[in-house]
Write an enzyme that holds these catalytic residues in place. Structure first.
Site, PDB file in Angstrom:
ATOM      1  N   CYS A   2      60.427 127.285  82.277  1.00  0.00           N
ATOM      2  CA  CYS A   2      61.267 127.650  81.150  1.00  0.00           C
ATOM      3  C   CYS A   2      60.773 128.986  80.594  1.00  0.00           C
ATOM      4  O   CYS A   2      59.569 129.245  80.569  1.00  0.00           O
ATOM      5  CB  CYS A   2      61.271 126.637  80.014  1.00  0.00           C
ATOM      6  SG  CYS A   2      61.876 125.025  80.489  1.00  0.00           S
ATOM      7  N   ARG A  27      61.064 131.963  85.644  1.00  0.00           N
ATOM      8  CA  ARG A  27      60.381 130.803  85.055  1.00  0.00           C
ATOM      9  C   ARG A  27      61.261 129.549  85.044  1.00  0.00           C
ATOM     10  O   ARG A  27      60.792 128.466  84.719  1.00  0.00           O
ATOM     11  CB  ARG A  27      59.958 131.119  83.615  1.00  0.00           C
ATOM     12  CG  ARG A  27      58.992 132.270  83.514  1.00  0.00           C
ATOM     13  CD  ARG A  27      58.602 132.479  82.073  1.00  0.00           C
ATOM     14  NE  ARG A  27      57.902 131.332  81.560  1.00  0.00           N
ATOM     15  CZ  ARG A  27      56.595 131.149  81.624  1.00  0.00           C
ATOM     16  NH1 ARG A  27      55.838 132.061  82.195  1.00  0.00           N
ATOM     17  NH2 ARG A  27      56.040 130.083  81.126  1.00  0.00           N
ATOM     18  N   TRP A  84      64.061 125.106  83.085  1.00  0.00           N
ATOM     19  CA  TRP A  84      63.690 124.403  84.326  1.00  0.00           C
ATOM     20  C   TRP A  84      63.574 122.951  83.903  1.00  0.00           C
ATOM     21  O   TRP A  84      62.637 122.567  83.211  1.00  0.00           O
ATOM     22  CB  TRP A  84      62.348 124.940  84.840  1.00  0.00           C
ATOM     23  CG  TRP A  84      61.973 124.419  86.184  1.00  0.00           C
ATOM     24  CD1 TRP A  84      62.293 124.951  87.397  1.00  0.00           C
ATOM     25  CD2 TRP A  84      61.161 123.268  86.459  1.00  0.00           C
ATOM     26  NE1 TRP A  84      61.747 124.198  88.404  1.00  0.00           N
ATOM     27  CE2 TRP A  84      61.053 123.153  87.849  1.00  0.00           C
ATOM     28  CE3 TRP A  84      60.533 122.306  85.663  1.00  0.00           C
ATOM     29  CZ2 TRP A  84      60.337 122.134  88.474  1.00  0.00           C
ATOM     30  CZ3 TRP A  84      59.820 121.290  86.278  1.00  0.00           C
ATOM     31  CH2 TRP A  84      59.721 121.210  87.673  1.00  0.00           C
ATOM     32  N   ASN A 110      59.518 125.289  75.569  1.00  0.00           N
ATOM     33  CA  ASN A 110      59.038 125.279  76.947  1.00  0.00           C
ATOM     34  C   ASN A 110      57.889 124.294  77.017  1.00  0.00           C
ATOM     35  O   ASN A 110      56.841 124.537  76.425  1.00  0.00           O
ATOM     36  CB  ASN A 110      58.565 126.700  77.319  1.00  0.00           C
ATOM     37  CG  ASN A 110      57.712 126.729  78.576  1.00  0.00           C
ATOM     38  OD1 ASN A 110      57.824 125.843  79.418  1.00  0.00           O
ATOM     39  ND2 ASN A 110      56.861 127.729  78.690  1.00  0.00           N
ATOM     40  N   GLY A 111      58.075 123.172  77.711  1.00  0.00           N
ATOM     41  CA  GLY A 111      56.998 122.180  77.804  1.00  0.00           C
ATOM     42  C   GLY A 111      57.574 120.784  77.820  1.00  0.00           C
ATOM     43  O   GLY A 111      58.767 120.593  78.105  1.00  0.00           O
ATOM     44  N   GLU A 490      49.849 129.079 104.618  1.00  0.00           N
ATOM     45  CA  GLU A 490      50.626 129.912 103.701  1.00  0.00           C
ATOM     46  C   GLU A 490      51.982 130.285 104.321  1.00  0.00           C
ATOM     47  O   GLU A 490      53.004 130.293 103.635  1.00  0.00           O
ATOM     48  CB  GLU A 490      49.810 131.162 103.338  1.00  0.00           C
ATOM     49  CG  GLU A 490      50.503 132.169 102.458  1.00  0.00           C
ATOM     50  CD  GLU A 490      50.866 131.657 101.063  1.00  0.00           C
ATOM     51  OE1 GLU A 490      50.492 130.529 100.702  1.00  0.00           O
ATOM     52  OE2 GLU A 490      51.578 132.387 100.357  1.00  0.00           O
ATOM     53  N   LYS A 494      55.539 129.467 102.606  1.00  0.00           N
ATOM     54  CA  LYS A 494      56.553 130.487 102.297  1.00  0.00           C
ATOM     55  C   LYS A 494      57.894 130.066 102.881  1.00  0.00           C
ATOM     56  O   LYS A 494      58.916 130.140 102.219  1.00  0.00           O
ATOM     57  CB  LYS A 494      56.172 131.855 102.897  1.00  0.00           C
ATOM     58  CG  LYS A 494      55.018 132.595 102.287  1.00  0.00           C
ATOM     59  CD  LYS A 494      55.224 133.085 100.886  1.00  0.00           C
ATOM     60  CE  LYS A 494      54.854 132.023  99.908  1.00  0.00           C
ATOM     61  NZ  LYS A 494      53.812 132.300  98.964  1.00  0.00           N
ATOM     62  N   GLU A 497      59.504 127.073 101.037  1.00  0.00           N
ATOM     63  CA  GLU A 497      59.931 127.413  99.683  1.00  0.00           C
ATOM     64  C   GLU A 497      61.266 128.128  99.631  1.00  0.00           C
ATOM     65  O   GLU A 497      62.080 127.856  98.770  1.00  0.00           O
ATOM     66  CB  GLU A 497      58.920 128.396  99.068  1.00  0.00           C
ATOM     67  CG  GLU A 497      57.771 127.791  98.379  1.00  0.00           C
ATOM     68  CD  GLU A 497      56.910 128.897  97.790  1.00  0.00           C
ATOM     69  OE1 GLU A 497      56.892 129.019  96.566  1.00  0.00           O
ATOM     70  OE2 GLU A 497      56.264 129.634  98.552  1.00  0.00           O
ATOM     71  N   HIS A 513      46.154 115.338 117.793  1.00  0.00           N
ATOM     72  CA  HIS A 513      45.851 114.087 117.078  1.00  0.00           C
ATOM     73  C   HIS A 513      47.078 113.554 116.344  1.00  0.00           C
ATOM     74  O   HIS A 513      46.953 112.742 115.449  1.00  0.00           O
ATOM     75  CB  HIS A 513      44.687 114.316 116.106  1.00  0.00           C
ATOM     76  CG  HIS A 513      43.441 114.762 116.809  1.00  0.00           C
ATOM     77  ND1 HIS A 513      42.731 113.940 117.650  1.00  0.00           N
ATOM     78  CD2 HIS A 513      42.818 115.962 116.847  1.00  0.00           C
ATOM     79  CE1 HIS A 513      41.703 114.605 118.159  1.00  0.00           C
ATOM     80  NE2 HIS A 513      41.741 115.843 117.687  1.00  0.00           N
ATOM     81  N   LYS A 612      58.139 129.883  88.560  1.00  0.00           N
ATOM     82  CA  LYS A 612      56.974 130.730  88.817  1.00  0.00           C
ATOM     83  C   LYS A 612      55.688 130.165  88.218  1.00  0.00           C
ATOM     84  O   LYS A 612      54.657 130.165  88.860  1.00  0.00           O
ATOM     85  CB  LYS A 612      57.248 132.127  88.236  1.00  0.00           C
ATOM     86  CG  LYS A 612      56.171 133.137  88.518  1.00  0.00           C
ATOM     87  CD  LYS A 612      56.314 133.683  89.905  1.00  0.00           C
ATOM     88  CE  LYS A 612      55.210 134.614  90.303  1.00  0.00           C
ATOM     89  NZ  LYS A 612      55.027 134.643  91.758  1.00  0.00           N
TER      90      LYS A 612
HETATM   91  C1  F6R Z   1      53.940 129.688  96.274  1.00  0.00           C
HETATM   92  C2  F6R Z   1      53.574 129.684  94.883  1.00  0.00           C
HETATM   93  C3  F6R Z   1      52.918 128.482  94.325  1.00  0.00           C
HETATM   94  C4  F6R Z   1      51.760 128.928  93.432  1.00  0.00           C
HETATM   95  C5  F6R Z   1      51.173 127.719  92.698  1.00  0.00           C
HETATM   96  C6  F6R Z   1      49.967 128.102  91.871  1.00  0.00           C
HETATM   97  O1  F6R Z   1      54.618 130.843  96.633  1.00  0.00           O
HETATM   98  O2  F6R Z   1      53.813 130.630  94.201  1.00  0.00           O
HETATM   99  O3  F6R Z   1      52.481 127.616  95.316  1.00  0.00           O
HETATM  100  O4  F6R Z   1      50.804 129.542  94.225  1.00  0.00           O
HETATM  101  O5  F6R Z   1      52.153 127.163  91.867  1.00  0.00           O
HETATM  102  O6  F6R Z   1      50.298 129.075  90.921  1.00  0.00           O
HETATM  103  P1  F6R Z   1      49.197 129.932  90.194  1.00  0.00           P
HETATM  104  O7  F6R Z   1      48.545 130.783  91.202  1.00  0.00           O
HETATM  105  O8  F6R Z   1      49.947 130.707  89.168  1.00  0.00           O
HETATM  106  O9  F6R Z   1      48.241 128.952  89.596  1.00  0.00           O
END
Ligand code: F6R
Length: 617
Positions: A2, A27, A84, A110-111, A490, A494, A497, A513, A612
């Site tokens: 949010c 956000r 969100w 937000n929360g 990673e 990506k 996501e 395995h 984010k």
């Molecule tokens: C993936 C991504 C998330 C963040 C995770 C931790 O692209 O962005 O997996 O890495 O939510 O976020 P931070 O680093 O802000 O604690």
């Protein structure tokens, strides 16, 4: 999760709010709304006789922006929110701002209000009427109950009743010249300008108008008027706090001609990693006093405990390997969400490191609090100055990657990896576990790593082509070993996501395995096969999946003539030392995932169900 923006001043605020929400859309983007204090007669009433007008829409900000453009509503005081969803579906009715029964008060939040059920029943008994399914709606009704001529006091009473987390912003027609904010855990900052004052979840929302900010801390409330900012502590006592000047510029928070923020941020990585090294690595020497540890303290470290989530966790996995290899210190890496609940051991000789690009991830914050409650001293690695993690940790290393707007972490990841390299190198040097020649070689390689990243980016079209040929597959396995493993994890994250395709990152040696059973002609196996100590092992693993009819896309070192025999597609990366393949191999995987998602027509900057900053559990 949010985004909040609010303005009070001498300018009309509708566009300020809409533009601020657009910048905060990373956000949350399932619904949005604004509330504006509208004078009955603009000439006579100014901020006297006013009503609150609310505009809301389900969907992305552009839906709300369209409605706002058509509307004549405007005024000099307003609040805005991008949601969100946590409680209640992402519908227009559940979108913020929410109002009290009289429509005189509007609130954004937000929360999560954990005790909203109890509060709602209490308020209903008193005759309050609810129209949404959200937890937030209790807030305007509580303010209505508590309001006795002073909105700040009502907010302070409300803070004493709610459990959970939140940044809350409210305004009332009965207090037309002010906006009240409050914070429990979720971020809230004040922006100060000559034309008025702002509240926001994050700096990019208002960077266009000001670079002067004040951070609001937990359990504080803030009163904003057009030319004054007053902050109050938990007991309602005024607090003096200096503002700071942000170094981020507005262009760094814009797309600058790129199709998406994600692509822009991928291409910013040569600069981002240089910034992360700037002032720390120069003329072949490493300066890392900001770690705040003297030689004895570094020599006495018994164990490094790293906590992180998601992409930051993958940076931690690289950190583990370099710190163990170069500095000979055992390293344990935990997901923050697990660490906080597993009753971890804390010892005086442990160094705690929390990695989080946003500095607001609730699980990482809770893990830090858990470690601190057991006596740990915590070092944070984050990209956001003034973030909660930065403020709650004993020391902070900033990654200096610049603002990252795309929901997917890209440039902040490579900057975190750089910090991990510098830390491993510094510890190794001080502890005398790294030979001078190796130390020098690593530094030399770090100096040229931005150019090598650039070399990969210059050949993005090759990855676009592989993506075009493979995007219809339904299962992707990313395989790596040692420094290729974090990249594999990673790469899969990506792809999942932003394309919503099922993808797994796996240690290549573990395939037999179990996961090899997944492999068939519909599978793409992305093999991370640089010329390192596990090259031969990786080649064998690739042959095993090739024999099961998977299509193979191999990331290899330039000039490798061997891997091609077993691969359907190849991408060459510049040669480097084994440890630094950890950073180089991820760049093509970011671009590959990006192009697959674009082929599938996905919104890479705002993937479904994600936000984010993960500020709720
Ligand atoms: C993936 C991504 C998330 C963040 C995770 C931790 O692209 O962005 O997996 O890495 O939510 O976020 P931070 O680093 O802000 O604690």
């Amino acid at each position: 999760m949010c985004g909040i923006v609010a303005y009070i001043g001498n300018r009309n605020c509708k566009n300020i709010l809409i533009d601020g929400l657009k910048r905060l859309e990373y956000r949350g983007y399932d619904s949005a709304g604004i509330a504006i204090m509208v004078p009955q007669d603009p000439k006579r009433d100014a901020l006297g006789n006013v009503t609150i007008e609310v505009l809301k829409e389900a969907g992305k900000i552009k839906e709300l922006a369209g409605q706002a453009k058509e509307s004549r509503i405007d005024g000099k005081c307003g609040i805005g929110h991008t949601r969100w969803a946590t409680h209640g579906e992402p519908t227009k009715i559940n979108a913020h701002p929410h109002q009290d029964c009289s429509g005189k008060i509007a609130v954004i939040h937000n929360g999560i209000i954990e005790n909203f059920d109890e509060l709602r029943s209490e308020l209903k008994e008193k005759g309050h009427k609810f129209i949404s399914d959200t937890d937030t709606e209790v807030l305007p009704h509580m303010l209505e109950e508590y309001y006795d001529g002073d909105l700040l006091l009502a907010m302070q009473r409300l803070m004493g009743r709610i459990k959970g987390s939140g940044a809350i912003v409210a305004m009332s027609v009965d207090s037309p010249g002010e906006i009240i904010g409050a914070r429990i855990t979720s971020p809230l900052i004040v922006g100060i300008s000559r034309d008025g004052n702002f509240l926001a979840s994050d700096m990019p929302a208002v960077l266009e108008h000001t670079r002067n900010f004040i951070v609001i801390n937990d359990y504080e409330t803030v009163r904003l008027t057009a030319n004054k900012v007053e902050i109050f502590d938990n007991n309602g006592k005024p607090i003096e706090r200096e503002s700071f000047r942000a170094s981020w510029s507005i262009t760094s928070a814009e797309k600058s001609g790129y199709e998406d923020f994600m692509l822009k941020e991928i291409f910013e990585q040569p600069y981002g990693v240089k910034e992360s090294m700037r002032g720390r690595l120069s003329n072949g020497e490493l300066h890392f006093d900001e770690l705040g540890l003297n030689s004895k303290q570094i020599k006495d470290i018994k164990k490094v405990q790293i906590i992180a989530c998601g992409t930051s966790y993958h940076a931690a996995l690289i950190g583990k390997q370099v710190i163990e290899r170069w500095a000979k210190i055992p390293v344990e890496v935990d997901l923050s969400s697990e660490y906080r609940y597993r009753d971890p051991l804390v010892d005086e000789g442990y160094l705690f490191v929390a990695i989080t690009q946003s500095g607001e991830t609730i699980d990482t914050l809770a893990a830090i609090r858990e470690a601190k409650s057991k006596g740990a001293k915590v070092m944070a690695i984050t990209n956001v100055v003034g973030s909660t993690v930065a403020r709650e940790s004993d020391s902070v290393i900033y990654t200096h990657a610049g603002p990252e707007i795309g929901v997917c972490a890209t440039k902040t990841f490579t900057s975190q990896i750089i910090i991990m390299y510098l830390m491993g190198l510094y510890f190794g040097k001080i502890r005398g576990t790294l030979k001078d020649a190796d130390y020098k070689k690593i530094i030399d390689e770090l100096h040229v790593i931005p150019n090598k990243i650039q070399n990969i980016l210059n050949r993005a079209d090759e990855l676009k082509e592989v993506a075009r040929r493979t995007f219809k597959h339904t299962c992707f396995l990313f395989l790596g070993r040692v420094f290729g493993l974090p990249a594999a994890l990673e790469g899969a994250l990506k792809l999942k996501e932003i394309s919503y395709i099922h993808a797994e990152g796996y240690p290549a040696g573990e395939m037999k395995h179990g996961p090899i059973a997944l492999t068939d002609a519909k599978t793409v196996v992305v093999g991370i096969i640089p010329d390192d100590s596990v090259y031969d092992k990786m080649l064998s693993n690739i042959q095993e999946v090739k024999a099961r009819k998977a299509s193979i896309f191999s990331i290899i070192s330039e000039g490798d003539k061997n891997s091609g025999k077993y691969s359907d597609y190849l991408f060459e990366i510049p040669r480097t030392i084994e440890e630094l393949y950890g950073i180089l191999t991820i760049i093509p995987l970011q671009l590959y995932s990006y192009y697959i998602a674009k082929n599938l027509g996905k919104d890479v900057d705002q993937p479904r169900n994600l936000a984010k900053s993960v500020t709720v559990e």
